[in-house]
Each structure stands twice: as structure tokens, then as C-alpha cells.
Design a protein around this motif. Structure first.
Motif, PDB file in Angstrom:
ATOM      1  N   LYS A  43      75.534  25.957 -44.598  1.00  0.00           N
ATOM      2  CA  LYS A  43      76.818  26.661 -44.628  1.00  0.00           C
ATOM      3  C   LYS A  43      76.714  28.142 -44.275  1.00  0.00           C
ATOM      4  CE  LYS A  43      80.375  27.596 -48.154  1.00  0.00           C
ATOM      5  NZ  LYS A  43      80.704  27.283 -49.564  1.00  0.00           N
ATOM      6  N   HIS A  44      75.600  28.755 -44.598  1.00  0.00           N
ATOM      7  CA  HIS A  44      75.513  30.217 -44.538  1.00  0.00           C
ATOM      8  C   HIS A  44      75.725  30.809 -43.150  1.00  0.00           C
ATOM      9  CE1 HIS A  44      72.912  29.656 -48.386  1.00  0.00           C
ATOM     10  NE2 HIS A  44      74.191  29.627 -48.658  1.00  0.00           N
ATOM     11  N   PRO A  45      75.144  30.254 -42.077  1.00  0.00           N
ATOM     12  CA  PRO A  45      75.411  30.844 -40.764  1.00  0.00           C
ATOM     13  C   PRO A  45      76.882  30.788 -40.362  1.00  0.00           C
ATOM     14  CG  PRO A  45      73.448  29.469 -40.677  1.00  0.00           C
ATOM     15  CD  PRO A  45      74.101  29.211 -41.999  1.00  0.00           C
ATOM     16  N   TYR A  46      77.595  29.778 -40.818  1.00  0.00           N
ATOM     17  CA  TYR A  46      79.026  29.708 -40.523  1.00  0.00           C
ATOM     18  C   TYR A  46      79.745  30.923 -41.099  1.00  0.00           C
ATOM     19  CZ  TYR A  46      78.634  24.783 -39.039  1.00  0.00           C
ATOM     20  OH  TYR A  46      78.309  23.613 -38.382  1.00  0.00           O
ATOM     21  N   VAL A  47      79.431  31.256 -42.355  1.00  0.00           N
ATOM     22  CA  VAL A  47      80.049  32.417 -42.988  1.00  0.00           C
ATOM     23  C   VAL A  47      79.616  33.699 -42.285  1.00  0.00           C
ATOM     24  CG1 VAL A  47      80.284  33.732 -45.133  1.00  0.00           C
ATOM     25  CG2 VAL A  47      80.198  31.230 -45.205  1.00  0.00           C
ATOM     26  N   GLY A  48      78.313  33.784 -41.965  1.00  0.00           N
ATOM     27  CA  GLY A  48      77.816  34.967 -41.268  1.00  0.00           C
ATOM     28  C   GLY A  48      78.483  35.177 -39.929  1.00  0.00           C
ATOM     29  N   LEU A  49      78.737  34.113 -39.194  1.00  0.00           N
ATOM     30  CA  LEU A  49      79.415  34.225 -37.910  1.00  0.00           C
ATOM     31  C   LEU A  49      80.885  34.568 -38.093  1.00  0.00           C
ATOM     32  CD1 LEU A  49      77.732  31.247 -36.032  1.00  0.00           C
ATOM     33  CD2 LEU A  49      77.560  33.662 -35.410  1.00  0.00           C
ATOM     34  N   TRP A  50      81.514  34.021 -39.123  1.00  0.00           N
ATOM     35  CA  TRP A  50      82.923  34.340 -39.390  1.00  0.00           C
ATOM     36  C   TRP A  50      83.100  35.842 -39.601  1.00  0.00           C
ATOM     37  CZ3 TRP A  50      85.448  36.662 -43.478  1.00  0.00           C
ATOM     38  CH2 TRP A  50      86.841  36.582 -43.457  1.00  0.00           C
ATOM     39  N   SER A  51      82.138  36.481 -40.246  1.00  0.00           N
ATOM     40  CA  SER A  51      82.230  37.915 -40.516  1.00  0.00           C
ATOM     41  C   SER A  51      81.895  38.771 -39.303  1.00  0.00           C
ATOM     42  CB  SER A  51      81.295  38.300 -41.668  1.00  0.00           C
ATOM     43  OG  SER A  51      81.811  37.859 -42.908  1.00  0.00           O
ATOM     44  N   ARG A  52      81.355  38.163 -38.250  1.00  0.00           N
ATOM     45  CA  ARG A  52      80.856  38.935 -37.112  1.00  0.00           C
ATOM     46  C   ARG A  52      81.562  38.650 -35.797  1.00  0.00           C
ATOM     47  NH1 ARG A  52      76.154  38.071 -40.497  1.00  0.00           N
ATOM     48  NH2 ARG A  52      74.759  39.901 -40.507  1.00  0.00           N
ATOM     49  N   VAL A  53      82.147  37.482 -35.651  1.00  0.00           N
ATOM     50  CA  VAL A  53      82.696  37.059 -34.358  1.00  0.00           C
ATOM     51  C   VAL A  53      84.214  36.957 -34.451  1.00  0.00           C
ATOM     52  CG1 VAL A  53      82.737  35.220 -32.632  1.00  0.00           C
ATOM     53  CG2 VAL A  53      80.582  35.835 -33.752  1.00  0.00           C
ATOM     54  N   ASP A  60      83.539  25.976 -33.608  1.00  0.00           N
ATOM     55  CA  ASP A  60      82.838  26.680 -32.526  1.00  0.00           C
ATOM     56  C   ASP A  60      81.328  26.495 -32.652  1.00  0.00           C
ATOM     57  OD1 ASP A  60      85.318  27.570 -31.717  1.00  0.00           O
ATOM     58  OD2 ASP A  60      85.112  29.546 -32.656  1.00  0.00           O
ATOM     59  N   LEU A  61      80.811  26.633 -33.867  1.00  0.00           N
ATOM     60  CA  LEU A  61      79.375  26.429 -34.068  1.00  0.00           C
ATOM     61  C   LEU A  61      79.018  24.953 -33.938  1.00  0.00           C
ATOM     62  CD1 LEU A  61      76.545  27.294 -34.698  1.00  0.00           C
ATOM     63  CD2 LEU A  61      77.158  27.499 -37.119  1.00  0.00           C
ATOM     64  N   ASP A  62      79.860  24.078 -34.462  1.00  0.00           N
ATOM     65  CA  ASP A  62      79.610  22.642 -34.326  1.00  0.00           C
ATOM     66  C   ASP A  62      79.418  22.265 -32.858  1.00  0.00           C
ATOM     67  OD1 ASP A  62      79.917  22.367 -37.062  1.00  0.00           O
ATOM     68  OD2 ASP A  62      82.010  21.736 -36.932  1.00  0.00           O
ATOM     69  N   ARG A  63      80.306  22.772 -32.003  1.00  0.00           N
ATOM     70  CA  ARG A  63      80.236  22.431 -30.579  1.00  0.00           C
ATOM     71  C   ARG A  63      78.996  23.018 -29.920  1.00  0.00           C
ATOM     72  NH1 ARG A  63      85.812  22.662 -31.436  1.00  0.00           N
ATOM     73  NH2 ARG A  63      85.894  24.920 -31.216  1.00  0.00           N
ATOM     74  N   ALA A  64      78.595  24.226 -30.333  1.00  0.00           N
ATOM     75  CA  ALA A  64      77.385  24.825 -29.765  1.00  0.00           C
ATOM     76  C   ALA A  64      76.144  24.023 -30.140  1.00  0.00           C
ATOM     77  CB  ALA A  64      77.253  26.271 -30.244  1.00  0.00           C
ATOM     78  N   VAL A  65      76.139  23.470 -31.348  1.00  0.00           N
ATOM     79  CA  VAL A  65      75.013  22.639 -31.779  1.00  0.00           C
ATOM     80  C   VAL A  65      75.018  21.311 -31.031  1.00  0.00           C
ATOM     81  CG1 VAL A  65      74.032  21.377 -33.733  1.00  0.00           C
ATOM     82  CG2 VAL A  65      74.832  23.730 -34.038  1.00  0.00           C
ATOM     83  N   GLU A  66      76.188  20.697 -30.931  1.00  0.00           N
ATOM     84  CA  GLU A  66      76.293  19.416 -30.232  1.00  0.00           C
ATOM     85  C   GLU A  66      75.921  19.555 -28.754  1.00  0.00           C
ATOM     86  OE1 GLU A  66      80.325  18.450 -31.037  1.00  0.00           O
ATOM     87  OE2 GLU A  66      79.958  18.016 -33.170  1.00  0.00           O
ATOM     88  N   ALA A  67      76.212  20.713 -28.181  1.00  0.00           N
ATOM     89  CA  ALA A  67      75.870  20.964 -26.772  1.00  0.00           C
ATOM     90  C   ALA A  67      74.407  21.345 -26.606  1.00  0.00           C
ATOM     91  CB  ALA A  67      76.763  22.069 -26.217  1.00  0.00           C
ATOM     92  N   ARG A  68      73.674  21.409 -27.722  1.00  0.00           N
ATOM     93  CA  ARG A  68      72.250  21.760 -27.736  1.00  0.00           C
ATOM     94  C   ARG A  68      72.007  23.179 -27.227  1.00  0.00           C
ATOM     95  NH1 ARG A  68      69.564  15.733 -26.899  1.00  0.00           N
ATOM     96  NH2 ARG A  68      71.432  14.655 -27.620  1.00  0.00           N
ATOM     97  N   GLU A  69      73.007  24.028 -27.417  1.00  0.00           N
ATOM     98  CA  GLU A  69      72.891  25.441 -27.079  1.00  0.00           C
ATOM     99  C   GLU A  69      72.269  26.216 -28.234  1.00  0.00           C
ATOM    100  OE1 GLU A  69      75.829  29.199 -25.829  1.00  0.00           O
ATOM    101  OE2 GLU A  69      76.683  27.245 -26.329  1.00  0.00           O
TER     102      GLU A  69
END
Length: 361
Positions: A43-53, A60-69
Motif C-alpha cells: 500500500k505504501h507506494p500508492y500513498v507516496g505517489l498520491w502525495s507527489r503526483v 495508474d500504478l496498477d496499470r504501470a505494473v501490469e504493463a511491466r513498466e
């Protein structure tokens, strides 16, 4: 050399961490710019990205992971990190000495274990299908019945290049996630040359200005000073007379730059990336954040420094964010925390009907 105040150093790091202003960038670009994010729990990177992006949404993160990015894998400090696929492939060999040295932690539990044989067996087992570490340990125990099962699992985690296999659950991965060989998942080979100089540059771009000791704390690598000295870096002095290094033309905001309140998740790299952490947290507050059982609590910042802890919970249809301040909050700061905290609750608990921000003891 130019002397940088603690406030100036802090503002420089916050700007690079996208905490002075949210960045309008993709997830992949953000994770690359941050040189990875601590991913001890999903969970933590999701919160960290919410505060930064700007405009970040969970998907958005789910799709980046599924795309193997983007991948979640063991890397810096021998801990789980969220990094871009390209950075994992580029720097896994550079980090190999840290991961190999981690086996020393096993001590007597490693008795009778031959790491090369364990690695070969683990690679063969995981080649068939993604497995949880419970399943990996069970399979290895059948082949090495005289070896401690925890040692077998830890050896695999440290020495076999693996990434976590996403499963579509909320926050990307379950607690007991499956792992799969990185090269198979990404369809590319690991970069075979150590690139410590390049990694130092990337670190400074994300966390500078900083010292070799800071880099060592963040990465787990040792003897970094010669690497710093071999690079074309700018040098400054902090208020204690210690030399700080930085990449040329890096952002150095005015020390009086206004910084908004921000919420950081547990284990945020901003609190883990320096040997001296006064740029983000006062020494007297560290015991409240860094616990004896090696957890780093979720924090919030006011004027660019950690000012308290936060927790979130949902009961029935009510989501509550509880603030635990380290000192008295000004009315304007409390109002800002309530606005930002309400938005955070909306991200964490979108199904809730009521959102409350309260101040605890």
C-alpha cells in the motif's frame, strides 16, 4: 565552498521528491525520478505517489505494473522496493554485493547450506510458475531437508533476481504474494556491469545534496567516497562543515520557499535516504517515528519537516484520519492538514460516506 543551511538542504531534497509541488508526470516517470520507492508493504507506494503526483489515481500504478513498466522487488538495502523495470535491470548487478552480504544475517541458521545449489534449485522451481515464498521454502526443503527452511527462503530472496507477480487485488499484491524470475517477467536480461557511479548520480538527483555516508545508508553499498570523488559533482558545505555533493545544475530552491503540508506513508524513502536526517526530521522526534521493531510510522510534514504521525481507519461508513502532532499546530497549518487529510481519506477509502480528521494525543 558555498555553505548551505539545513533549511536550504531540506528544500532542495523536497523539490526533487516532488513534495514542494505535485508533479504532472506519469507513474513510471515519478518512480524513476524518485530512484525507486520503499515497498515493504504494497500500500505504501500508492500513498507516496498520491502525495507527489498530480491527479494520481490508484489504477495508474496498477496499470504501470501490469504493463511491466514498474516492478516490486528486493533491491536497495536488501529490502523490497518499487522501481522501474529499466532501473531494476540496470542496477540489480550493482546491488548484488549488498544482497549477498545479507546472507551473513543467517548465522547458524545457514549451517549446511550451499548457496549456489540453492540458487540453481530455486531458479528451476520458479521457472515453472510464480510461487509464494511459503511454496518456495516447501519445495526447497524437500530437496535440502537438512537445511533450515527460513535460510533456504532468505537465500532465494537475496540471490535470485525475482519480481513480485501482480494479482489484481487492491494495492496490487496480497500479503503473501507470488514471485517470478525477473528476466522472464520483463523479457530482458540483467545488465551485467556494476554501475555504482551512475547509481550515485541517480541518488543525488532524487535525494541530494548529500554525503557518501548518506548514499551508503540509502543503498546499503559501502566505500562510496572514491566513487563520489571520481564523478563531476558540485560541492557545498553544510552548517557543521561537512562536504555535501550534488549533481551540476540541480534544483536549489530559495530556503524560504513555501512548502505545503504533505502526508507520507510508512517506510517512506524520504526518512530512510540519509545518514543525517535533520533535513526532514528533528532528532528528538525520531524515536516516535522509528520504532524498536524496525517500522517507520506514517508521518505528515509542516513547512517541510516531520511534524507528527497519522493513522487512517474506516468503521462502517465513516473514515477517520487521526493526527498525532509533536507540538502545537498553528491554526493555518491545522486547517491545511484537515483539507489535505480529507483528500487523502477520499483516496484511501473511496466507499466511505463521511470523512473526519481528528487530532489525537
Amino acid at each position: 565552498m558555498v555553505v548551505l543551511s539545513g533549511r536550504a538542504v531540506g528544500r532542495a531534497t523536497l523539490a526533487r521528491q516532488m513534495l514542494v509541488e505535485r508533479a504532472d508526470v506519469s507513474v513510471g516517470t515519478a518512480v524513476e525520478r524518485l530512484a525507486g520507492m520503499q515497498g515493504q508493504e504494497a500500500k505504501h507506494p500508492y500513498v507516496g505517489l498520491w502525495s507527489r503526483v498530480a491527479g494520481f489515481a490508484e489504477g495508474d500504478l496498477d496499470r504501470a505494473v501490469e504493463a511491466r513498466e514498474v516492478v516490486r522487488a528486493t533491491l536497495f538495502r536488501g529490502t523490497l522496493h518499487l522501481v522501474t523495470a529499466e532501473d531494476y535491470l540496470r542496477f540489480r548487478t550493482t546491488m548484488a554485493p549488498v544482497l549477498e552480504a545479507g546472507l551473513r544475517m543467517l548465522k547458524e541458521r545457514a549451517e549446511g547450506m550451499e548457496p549456489a545449489k540453492v540458487v540453481a534449485a530455486a531458479e528451476r522451481i520458479l521457472k515453472k510458475e510464480p510461487l509464494t515464498f511459503t511454496e518456495v521454502r516447501d519445495a526447497l526443503q524437500a530437496e535440502f531437508p537438512e537445511v533450515n527452511e527460513r535460510a533456504l527462503g532468505f537465500c532465494t530472496r537475496m540471490l535470485v533476481p525475482l519480481v513480485m507477480y501482480p494479482t489484481g487485488v487492491r494495492w496490487g499484491w496480497p500479503a503473501n504474494a507470488r514471485f517470478t524470475p525477473a528476466e522472464d517477467w520483463l523479457g530482458k536480461k540483467l545488465h551485467q556491469k556494476e554501475e555504482q557511479g551512475e547509481l550515485v548520480t541517480r541518488y543525488l538527483q532524487a535525494f541530494g545534496p548529500a554525503t557518501p555516508a548518506d548514499f551508503q545508508t540509502w543503498s546499503g553499498l559501502s566505500k562510496a567516497k572514491p566513487v563520489f570523488d571520481s564523478l563531476d559533482l558540485e560541492q557545498f558545505t553544510d552548517e557543521d562543515g561537512k562536504t555535501l555533493y550534488d549533481v551540476p545544475d540541480a534544483p536549489h530552491p530559495d530556503p524560504d520557499t513555501t512548502v505545503p503540508v504533505r502526508f507520507l506513508p510508512e517506510f517512506d524513502n524520504l526518512l530512510l535516504a540519509h545518514a543525517k536526517r535533520q533535513r526532514i526530521i528533528a532528532d528528538e522526534h525520531r524515536p516516535a517515528v522509528f520504532t524498536k521493531n524496525l517500522r517507520i510510522k506514517a508521518t505528515y510534514t509542516v513547512d517541510g519537516v516531520v511534524a507528527g504521525l497519522w493513522t487512517a481507519a474506516k468503521k462502517r461508513d465513516v473514515a477517520t484520519l487521526t493526527l498525532t502532532p509533536f507540538g502545537r499546530l498553528l491554526k493555518k497549518d491545522l486547517a491545511a492538514l484537515e483539507r489535505e487529510g480529507t483528500a487523502l481519506l477520499g483516496f484511501l477509502e473511496p466507499a466511505a460516506k463521511t470523512y473526519e480528521v481528528v487530532t489525537g494525543g
